[in-house]
Design a protein around this motif. Structure first.
Motif, PDB file in Angstrom:
ATOM      1  N   UNK A 287       0.839  -1.192   0.000  1.00  0.00           N
ATOM      2  CA  UNK A 287       0.000   0.000   0.000  1.00  0.00           C
ATOM      3  C   UNK A 287       0.879   1.249   0.000  1.00  0.00           C
ATOM      4  N   UNK A 288       0.512   2.244  -0.799  1.00  0.00           N
ATOM      5  CA  UNK A 288       1.198   3.537  -0.777  1.00  0.00           C
ATOM      6  C   UNK A 288       0.528   4.406   0.274  1.00  0.00           C
ATOM      7  N   UNK A 289       1.323   4.875   1.239  1.00  0.00           N
ATOM      8  CA  UNK A 289       0.769   5.478   2.456  1.00  0.00           C
ATOM      9  C   UNK A 289       1.366   6.865   2.703  1.00  0.00           C
ATOM     10  N   UNK A 290       0.524   7.894   2.845  1.00  0.00           N
ATOM     11  CA  UNK A 290       1.041   9.218   3.221  1.00  0.00           C
ATOM     12  C   UNK A 290       1.375   9.265   4.708  1.00  0.00           C
ATOM     13  N   UNK A 291       2.524   9.835   5.013  1.00  0.00           N
ATOM     14  CA  UNK A 291       2.950   9.943   6.404  1.00  0.00           C
ATOM     15  C   UNK A 291       3.565  11.298   6.674  1.00  0.00           C
TER      16      UNK A 291
ATOM     17  N   UNK B 135      -4.265  18.162  -0.834  1.00  0.00           N
ATOM     18  CA  UNK B 135      -4.196  17.689  -2.218  1.00  0.00           C
ATOM     19  C   UNK B 135      -2.939  16.853  -2.463  1.00  0.00           C
ATOM     20  N   UNK B 136      -1.851  17.173  -1.789  1.00  0.00           N
ATOM     21  CA  UNK B 136      -0.646  16.348  -1.897  1.00  0.00           C
ATOM     22  C   UNK B 136      -0.884  14.991  -1.241  1.00  0.00           C
TER      23      UNK B 136
ATOM     24  N   UNK C   4      -0.781  11.059  -3.024  1.00  0.00           N
ATOM     25  CA  UNK C   4      -0.135   9.834  -2.540  1.00  0.00           C
ATOM     26  C   UNK C   4      -1.155   8.694  -2.480  1.00  0.00           C
ATOM     27  N   UNK C   5      -2.322   8.977  -1.932  1.00  0.00           N
ATOM     28  CA  UNK C   5      -3.379   7.965  -1.806  1.00  0.00           C
ATOM     29  C   UNK C   5      -3.802   7.443  -3.176  1.00  0.00           C
ATOM     30  N   UNK C   6      -3.745   8.311  -4.192  1.00  0.00           N
ATOM     31  CA  UNK C   6      -4.168   7.979  -5.555  1.00  0.00           C
ATOM     32  C   UNK C   6      -3.483   6.717  -6.082  1.00  0.00           C
ATOM     33  N   UNK C   7      -2.267   6.434  -5.608  1.00  0.00           N
ATOM     34  CA  UNK C   7      -1.534   5.258  -6.088  1.00  0.00           C
ATOM     35  C   UNK C   7      -2.238   3.950  -5.745  1.00  0.00           C
ATOM     36  N   UNK C   8      -3.170   3.972  -4.821  1.00  0.00           N
ATOM     37  CA  UNK C   8      -3.861   2.737  -4.418  1.00  0.00           C
ATOM     38  C   UNK C   8      -5.120   2.470  -5.243  1.00  0.00           C
TER      39      UNK C   8
END
Length: 298
Positions: free
Chosen positions: A57-61, A288-289, A293-297
């Motif tokens: 999973x691509x996860x924003x942190x 929006x940034x 990141x979430x968009x990759x999922x």
């Protein structure tokens, strides 16, 4: 001469595209008041299949998640923890100092006006409201008595069935509603962590060099994700402590990097469909940034 002219035109065109796409978007945010659109999907992990491993999973942190105090040299975030979680952040970077029988959240020598217990309470309240989500937590023992931090954390969470401290990588289904610890070097609770950054990558003297470093790290992340480790890359950085970048505070770096990162992720998503980039830890990200990141999922 002709090649040089084409290169200049290409750069101008790229800059115009950058300005067009970035205009009006919330990419860098240093406003402490979170304002989410009514349609904002807080529980974005609900759409992820139960059989998907967290390492896929691509996860924003956020880097130095709780660094809200200490002035320009120390501050890395503007939103409090609850707002970060509601904005979509699912990886937290905690620097913890053990003193007597309490764990304090720090950034270097700067106390961040909260404790580890308070942080856990905030995460638990969020997960109670949004049980489809999970939150990755990295603990970095700081200052003195570092060896005691892990023992104290383990004691605090020992009877909590909604905290994951095992080293085996859970699926999304098993992780929902849970705090999942990640382990590295001085903290051994949770799933293994692999960092793409090398020593000194956080030091920024020129923004262009930092962009190249992030490119290198995320390219590596795309190759290393999907295994038995959570892969972590940083977009954060500071020039404080260097000579050439002495005025590049974390905020000033992020003000330049966050919009650039948005465009980089857009290109990467289009050029490498289906890629996973693991965790991207950011300073001062806008909503929006985070969504990019979430968009990759999807």
């Amino acid at each position: 001469m002709q090649t040089t002219a084409k290169s200049v035109l290409y750069r101008v065109y790229a800059l115009l595209l950058f300005m067009a796409f970035s205009h009006g978007k919330d990419l860098f945010n240093d406003n402490g008041n979170l304002q989410l659109p009514d349609s904002y999907n807080i529980g974005w992990m609900e759409a992820i299949k139960d059989d998907k491993f967290l390492s896929d999973i691509t996860i924003p942190g956020t880097h130095d998640t709780m660094a809200l105090y200490g002035g320009p040299l120390a501050e890395c975030q503007a939103w409090n923890l609850n707002d970060q979680l509601r904005a979509g952040i699912r990886y937290l970077d905690l620097r913890i100092f053990a003193l007597e029988n309490k764990l304090y959240i720090m950034h270097g020598v700067v106390y961040q006006h909260t404790s580890f217990i308070d942080v856990l309470d905030t995460i638990r309240a969020f997960l109670s409201e949004f049980p489809s989500e999970m939150v990755l937590v990295r603990v970095k023992p700081d200052l003195f008595d570092k060896d005691n931090v892990e023992k104290m954390v383990e004691k605090i969470v020992s009877n909590d069935k909604n905290v994951w401290v095992k080293s085996v990588m859970p699926t999304m289904g098993k992780a929902r509603g849970k705090i999942v610890f990640v382990q590295k070097s001085s903290f051994k609770l949770g799933v293994p962590l692999l960092e793409t950054d090398t020593k000194g990558d956080y030091e920024v003297t020129h923004i262009a060099d930092k962009e190249n470093t992030i490119d290198k790290c995320l390219t590596q992340a795309a190759e290393d994700t999907g295994r038995d480790k959570i892969v972590l890359s940083y977009s954060s950085g500071t020039g404080v402590g260097t000579f050439w970048g002495m005025f590049l505070t974390p905020k000033k770096v992020s003000e330049k990097i966050d919009p650039w990162l948005d465009q980089y992720l857009r290109r990467f998503f289009n050029d490498h469909p289906g890629s996973c980039l693991g965790v991207i830890a950011m300073d001062f990200p806008g909503i929006d940034l985070i969504q990019e990141v979430i968009q990759f999922n999807k």
